[in-house]
Design a protein around this motif. Structure first.
Motif, PDB file in Angstrom:
ATOM      1  N   MET A 133      47.191  28.074  29.490  1.00 15.51           N
ATOM      2  CA  MET A 133      48.571  28.409  29.759  1.00 15.51           C
ATOM      3  C   MET A 133      48.591  29.561  30.770  1.00 15.51           C
ATOM      4  O   MET A 133      47.867  30.536  30.623  1.00 15.51           O
ATOM      5  N   ASN A 134      49.426  29.429  31.770  1.00 14.64           N
ATOM      6  CA  ASN A 134      49.609  30.470  32.788  1.00 14.64           C
ATOM      7  C   ASN A 134      50.758  31.371  32.364  1.00 14.64           C
ATOM      8  O   ASN A 134      51.789  30.883  31.895  1.00 14.64           O
ATOM      9  N   GLN A 135      50.584  32.666  32.537  1.00 13.16           N
ATOM     10  CA  GLN A 135      51.609  33.612  32.101  1.00 13.16           C
ATOM     11  C   GLN A 135      51.700  34.795  33.051  1.00 13.16           C
ATOM     12  O   GLN A 135      50.690  35.268  33.566  1.00 13.16           O
ATOM     13  N   VAL A 136      52.928  35.256  33.250  1.00 12.51           N
ATOM     14  CA  VAL A 136      53.189  36.512  33.953  1.00 12.51           C
ATOM     15  C   VAL A 136      54.185  37.285  33.099  1.00 12.51           C
ATOM     16  O   VAL A 136      55.198  36.736  32.669  1.00 12.51           O
ATOM     17  N   THR A 137      53.890  38.554  32.848  1.00 10.41           N
ATOM     18  CA  THR A 137      54.804  39.420  32.120  1.00 10.41           C
ATOM     19  C   THR A 137      55.287  40.513  33.066  1.00 10.41           C
ATOM     20  O   THR A 137      54.483  41.259  33.633  1.00 10.41           O
ATOM     21  N   CYS A 138      56.594  40.590  33.234  1.00 10.26           N
ATOM     22  CA  CYS A 138      57.206  41.591  34.104  1.00 10.26           C
ATOM     23  C   CYS A 138      57.245  42.935  33.385  1.00 10.26           C
ATOM     24  O   CYS A 138      57.286  42.998  32.151  1.00 10.26           O
ATOM     25  N   GLU A 139      57.277  43.996  34.152  1.00 12.23           N
ATOM     26  CA  GLU A 139      57.389  45.342  33.578  1.00 12.23           C
ATOM     27  C   GLU A 139      58.657  45.503  32.746  1.00 12.23           C
ATOM     28  O   GLU A 139      58.708  46.333  31.845  1.00 12.23           O
ATOM     29  N   CYS A 140      59.687  44.713  33.040  1.00  6.80           N
ATOM     30  CA  CYS A 140      60.948  44.808  32.301  1.00  6.80           C
ATOM     31  C   CYS A 140      60.902  44.047  30.979  1.00  6.80           C
ATOM     32  O   CYS A 140      61.843  44.126  30.189  1.00  6.80           O
ATOM     33  N   GLY A 141      59.826  43.305  30.742  1.00 14.18           N
ATOM     34  CA  GLY A 141      59.690  42.557  29.504  1.00 14.18           C
ATOM     35  C   GLY A 141      59.861  41.052  29.655  1.00 14.18           C
ATOM     36  O   GLY A 141      59.522  40.295  28.745  1.00 14.18           O
ATOM     37  N   PHE A 142      60.371  40.590  30.779  1.00 16.17           N
ATOM     38  CA  PHE A 142      60.512  39.159  31.029  1.00 16.17           C
ATOM     39  C   PHE A 142      59.131  38.522  31.038  1.00 16.17           C
ATOM     40  O   PHE A 142      58.180  39.075  31.571  1.00 16.17           O
ATOM     41  N   GLU A 143      59.039  37.342  30.425  1.00 18.88           N
ATOM     42  CA  GLU A 143      57.777  36.623  30.384  1.00 18.88           C
ATOM     43  C   GLU A 143      57.972  35.200  30.891  1.00 18.88           C
ATOM     44  O   GLU A 143      58.885  34.504  30.448  1.00 18.88           O
ATOM     45  N   ALA A 144      57.128  34.787  31.802  1.00 15.18           N
ATOM     46  CA  ALA A 144      57.138  33.418  32.316  1.00 15.18           C
ATOM     47  C   ALA A 144      55.850  32.752  31.856  1.00 15.18           C
ATOM     48  O   ALA A 144      54.764  33.301  32.036  1.00 15.18           O
ATOM     49  N   ARG A 145      55.990  31.559  31.240  1.00 12.64           N
ATOM     50  CA  ARG A 145      54.815  30.819  30.774  1.00 12.64           C
ATOM     51  C   ARG A 145      54.995  29.348  31.103  1.00 12.64           C
ATOM     52  O   ARG A 145      56.076  28.799  30.921  1.00 12.64           O
ATOM     53  N   ALA A 146      53.935  28.726  31.548  1.00 17.34           N
ATOM     54  CA  ALA A 146      53.950  27.290  31.803  1.00 17.34           C
ATOM     55  C   ALA A 146      52.516  26.811  31.972  1.00 17.34           C
ATOM     56  O   ALA A 146      51.616  27.599  32.280  1.00 17.34           O
ATOM     57  N   GLY A 147      52.335  25.522  31.797  1.00 14.88           N
ATOM     58  CA  GLY A 147      51.015  24.940  31.986  1.00 14.88           C
ATOM     59  C   GLY A 147      50.616  24.899  33.448  1.00 14.88           C
ATOM     60  O   GLY A 147      49.450  25.045  33.783  1.00 14.88           O
TER      61      GLY A 147
END
Length: 53
Positions: free
Chosen positions: A1-15
């Motif tokens: 799973m690919n993930q990016v977590t923003c400093e503001c707390g937003f999280e993006a996840r997808a295959g």
């Protein structure tokens, strides 16, 4: 799973990497408009972490 977590707390996840890039760029446009133009797809790809599903 690919993930990016923003400093503001937003999280993006997808295959798929491209889906995460699209999510993060949309987030930047809506929540961090001052960073538009600085945060490119290549920059986002550098932020991606691989995490377990």
């Amino acid at each position: 799973m690919n993930q990016v977590t923003c400093e503001c707390g937003f999280e993006a996840r997808a295959g798929a990497e491209g889906q995460v890039v699209d999510q993060v760029l949309a987030h930047v446009r809506s929540d961090h408009p001052d960073l538009v133009g600085q945060v490119t797809p290549d920059v986002v790809r550098g932020w991606i972490e691989l995490v377990p599903d």
